[in-house]
Design an enzyme around this catalytic site. Structure first.
Site, mmCIF file in Angstrom:
data_model
loop_
_atom_site.group_PDB
_atom_site.id
_atom_site.type_symbol
_atom_site.label_atom_id
_atom_site.label_comp_id
_atom_site.label_asym_id
_atom_site.label_seq_id
_atom_site.Cartn_x
_atom_site.Cartn_y
_atom_site.Cartn_z
ATOM 1 N N ASP A 1 -2.478 0.022 11.747
ATOM 2 C CA ASP A 1 -3.546 -0.846 11.338
ATOM 3 C C ASP A 1 -5.378 -1.318 11.360
ATOM 4 O O ASP A 1 -6.153 -0.814 11.218
ATOM 5 C CB ASP A 1 -3.163 -2.137 10.736
ATOM 6 C CG ASP A 1 -2.043 -2.347 9.852
ATOM 7 O OD1 ASP A 1 -1.685 -1.764 8.855
ATOM 8 O OD2 ASP A 1 -0.961 -3.111 10.100
ATOM 9 N N CYS B 1 0.726 -1.041 0.108
ATOM 10 C CA CYS B 1 0.114 0.013 0.568
ATOM 11 C C CYS B 1 0.929 1.124 0.332
ATOM 12 O O CYS B 1 1.847 0.982 0.416
ATOM 13 C CB CYS B 1 -1.056 -0.240 1.617
ATOM 14 S SG CYS B 1 -2.242 -1.179 0.951
HETATM 15 N N1 EPU Z 1 10.910 0.830 7.618
HETATM 16 C C1 EPU Z 1 12.107 1.166 7.223
HETATM 17 N N2 EPU Z 1 13.184 0.723 6.872
HETATM 18 C C2 EPU Z 1 13.182 -0.286 6.515
HETATM 19 C C3 EPU Z 1 11.675 -1.455 6.476
HETATM 20 C C4 EPU Z 1 11.339 0.372 7.520
HETATM 21 O O1 EPU Z 1 12.906 2.949 7.201
HETATM 22 O O2 EPU Z 1 13.949 -0.956 5.614
HETATM 23 C C5 EPU Z 1 9.840 1.580 8.361
HETATM 24 C C6 EPU Z 1 8.716 2.066 7.052
HETATM 25 O O3 EPU Z 1 9.133 3.180 6.400
HETATM 26 C C7 EPU Z 1 7.642 2.473 8.417
HETATM 27 C C8 EPU Z 1 8.492 1.551 9.353
HETATM 28 O O4 EPU Z 1 9.845 1.333 9.882
HETATM 29 O O5 EPU Z 1 8.221 3.648 8.778
HETATM 30 C C9 EPU Z 1 7.894 0.339 9.811
HETATM 31 O O6 EPU Z 1 7.737 -0.614 8.462
HETATM 32 P P1 EPU Z 1 7.459 -2.283 9.166
HETATM 33 O O7 EPU Z 1 8.641 -2.439 7.975
HETATM 34 O O8 EPU Z 1 7.696 -2.949 9.970
HETATM 35 O O9 EPU Z 1 6.451 -2.274 8.492
HETATM 36 P P2 EPU Z 1 5.877 -3.981 7.162
HETATM 37 O O10 EPU Z 1 6.980 -5.393 8.016
HETATM 38 O O11 EPU Z 1 6.794 -2.918 5.806
HETATM 39 C C10 EPU Z 1 4.316 -4.793 8.056
HETATM 40 C C11 EPU Z 1 3.252 -4.767 7.786
HETATM 41 C C12 EPU Z 1 1.448 -3.743 8.001
HETATM 42 C C13 EPU Z 1 1.456 -3.327 9.019
HETATM 43 C C14 EPU Z 1 2.940 -2.801 9.597
HETATM 44 C C15 EPU Z 1 3.832 -2.292 10.954
HETATM 45 C C16 EPU Z 1 2.602 -6.754 6.310
HETATM 46 C C17 EPU Z 1 2.814 -7.526 4.739
HETATM 47 N N3 EPU Z 1 2.648 -5.326 6.180
HETATM 48 O O12 EPU Z 1 4.501 -4.123 7.285
HETATM 49 O O13 EPU Z 1 0.724 -4.398 6.831
HETATM 50 O O14 EPU Z 1 1.315 -1.989 9.173
HETATM 51 O O15 EPU Z 1 4.109 -3.807 9.258
HETATM 52 O O16 EPU Z 1 3.269 -2.910 11.795
HETATM 53 O O17 EPU Z 1 2.938 -7.824 7.255
HETATM 54 C C18 EPU Z 1 -1.235 -3.620 6.218
HETATM 55 O O18 EPU Z 1 -1.410 -4.832 6.342
HETATM 56 O O19 EPU Z 1 -2.154 -2.799 5.318
HETATM 57 C C19 EPU Z 1 -0.380 -3.419 6.093
HETATM 58 C C20 EPU Z 1 0.456 -1.874 5.937
#
Ligand code: EPU
Length: 445
Positions: free
Chosen positions: A310, A120
């Protein structure tokens, strides 16, 4: 054949009453599918949700040689046929899985190429922590026009990785890298979301040696091989909280099945604070209702065990019905309030500011991102046949809740974004008393 676009038509304005079962969590199901690729024998997953993201992930891992069999929530993934490490984006679209495959496949192949990750559009969503982790474990990463390539010489080596922020995805990458690396690895400042703990359980069942501790530290003793396992997908806590907000916002009464209330953590406290009530009916069934008029709240999103980013969108819709001024400070994603403009068109009174309206440390301070919202309520929402278009997955469910409480008919387009993460939405909601139909857009215009 060109597929015709479908939309939801919702007749709202009545309290929503009934029972609904949470499906398996999207944010674990797709990770479990990646974990299955680390084994040298097949894994079986149960309670997989019928959602777009599972289909996209399936197409992606089949394209590189995994064999997947599926039957009503059951998936059998056989990784023995994996033959290429060039991951394509399937025709059906992309999600955040490719960046996880970069680390997971690097044990099996000396070179892995993945496309630029999707998901997203709710902020920049960089992948720098993932790339840093791959390098700490001994890989070399380069960016290409299509995405990223990781290479290794010899076996990956255990590493100490301190994450600058407890990222869910980067913690998963480290778990995949560490499980089969030579020697000990430590993830410092790791994410500890329930879906991460579930992934650790699955990896342990496959033979991984992983220790959690009281802080955000995870220690992994690398093993030579992992074997396939059987794993149920836990109920989706984002869904459960959304159905609670639907009950709260509509002054309804909804019994949610298939959810372990422990993983709703602080949501239950916030829900009660605004005037929601809940009753535990059994280990996996919670009844949500309203205890009178709703009061305003101050909420800051945070990593687990904080208030999930979320949960923010359905909670915001409920707050439009609270008596007073509420504030939400979003500290996880910098751009996750776009949907409020649409709620204002339906009659809500919300405003955004770039200031941090809260006390949590926030990476977005002084960066000009509209990441704090002020919601003034209560405001009845109106639906005059409005057509609203979903900008992202979680906002999509917020629109359904808004349409459910708005008197009249709403048309919701862009439902493919919502159906990436929520399965059988219309049939499940219409089993309660909500009038929701999935109809061709052409028939509505
Ligand atoms: N971030 C960085 N660098 C990275 C990785 C993350 O700066 O290399 C930052 C992101 O930009 C964000 C923060 O760290 O500001 C948290 O990101 P995270 O990596 O935790 O998110 P994600 O793994 O991409 C998952 C869920 C999200 C949920 C987040 C937080 C999945 C597929 N997605 O995303 O869910 O909001 O963790 O809990 O597991 C959704 O399901 O709609 C969704 C967006």
């Amino acid at each position: 054949m060109v597929e015709q676009e479908l939309a939801y038509r919702i007749h709202g304005g009545e309290p929503v009453v009934g029972q609904i079962t949470c499906l398996g969590a999207k944010n674990f199901a797709t990770k479990a599918m990646v974990a299955a690729l680390l084994a040298d024998s097949p894994s079986e997953l149960f309670n997989c949700p019928p959602i777009g993201d599972v289909a996209i992930t399936r197409a992606m891992i089949e394209a590189i040689g995994a064999t997947v069999q599926a039957l009503e929530g059951w998936l059998r993934i056989d990784p023995r046929g994996l033959h290429t490490s060039r991951v394509p984006v399937p025709d059906s679209g992309s999600n955040r899985v490719p960046i996880l495959l970069l680390g997971a496949l690097l044990h099996r192949f000396e070179e892995v190429a993945v496309p630029v990750v999707g998901g997203c559009r709710i902020g920049e969503r960089p992948v720098d922590f993932h790339l840093m982790a791959v390098e700490r474990f001994g890989g070399e990463v380069s960016a290409t026009a299509e995405g990223y390539v990781a290479r290794r010489r010899g076996r990956l080596k255990g590493a100490v990785v301190e994450l600058p922020y407890p990222s869910v995805g980067a913690t998963e990458t480290c778990l995949f890298l560490g499980a089969l690396a030579r020697g000990r690895s430590v993830i410092v400042n790791a994410a500890i979301e329930p879906e991460i703990i579930e992934l650790i359980t699955m990896l342990r069942a496959m033979g991984a040696v992983i220790f959690t501790s009281a802080g955000r530290e995870i220690r992994i003793e690398g093993v030579e091989r992992l074997s396939g396992t059987r794993m149920p997908i836990l109920g989706d806590r984002i869904e459960a909280a959304s159905w609670a907000c639907l009950a709260g916002a509509s002054d309804g009464d909804i019994t949610v099945r298939g959810i372990n209330p422990n993983i709703l953590g602080n949501f239950l406290a916030h829900f009660q604070q605004v005037g929601g009530g809940f009753e535990l009916l059994d280990a996996e069934t919670v009844r949500f209702f309203r205890r009178g008029r709703l009061s305003p709240a101050v909420v800051e999103t945070d990593v687990y065990p904080g208030f999930s980013t979320d949960w923010q969108q359905p909670f915001a819709v409920m707050l439009t019905q609270a008596h007073g001024i509420s504030i939400i400070h979003e500290t996880v994603y910098e751009n996750r309030f776009g949907y409020l403009k649409t709620l204002n068109q339906l009659g809500a009174n919300t405003q955004l500011t770039t200031s941090c309206l809260g006390g949590l440390p926030c990476r977005f301070r002084d960066h000009n991102h509209e990441h704090s919202a002020i919601i003034v309520g209560p405001t009845p929402l109106r639906a005059d046949g409005n057509i609203i278009t979903i900008p992202d997955l979680r906002a999509g469910l917020a629109y359904i809740i808004a349409a459910a409480i708005a008197r009249g008919v709403s048309i919701i387009r862009g439902i493919h974004l919502l159906e990436r993460g929520y399965g059988d939405v219309a049939p499940r909601l219409s089993q309660m008393n909500l009038r929701i139909e999935r109809v061709p857009v052409a028939a509505l215009l």
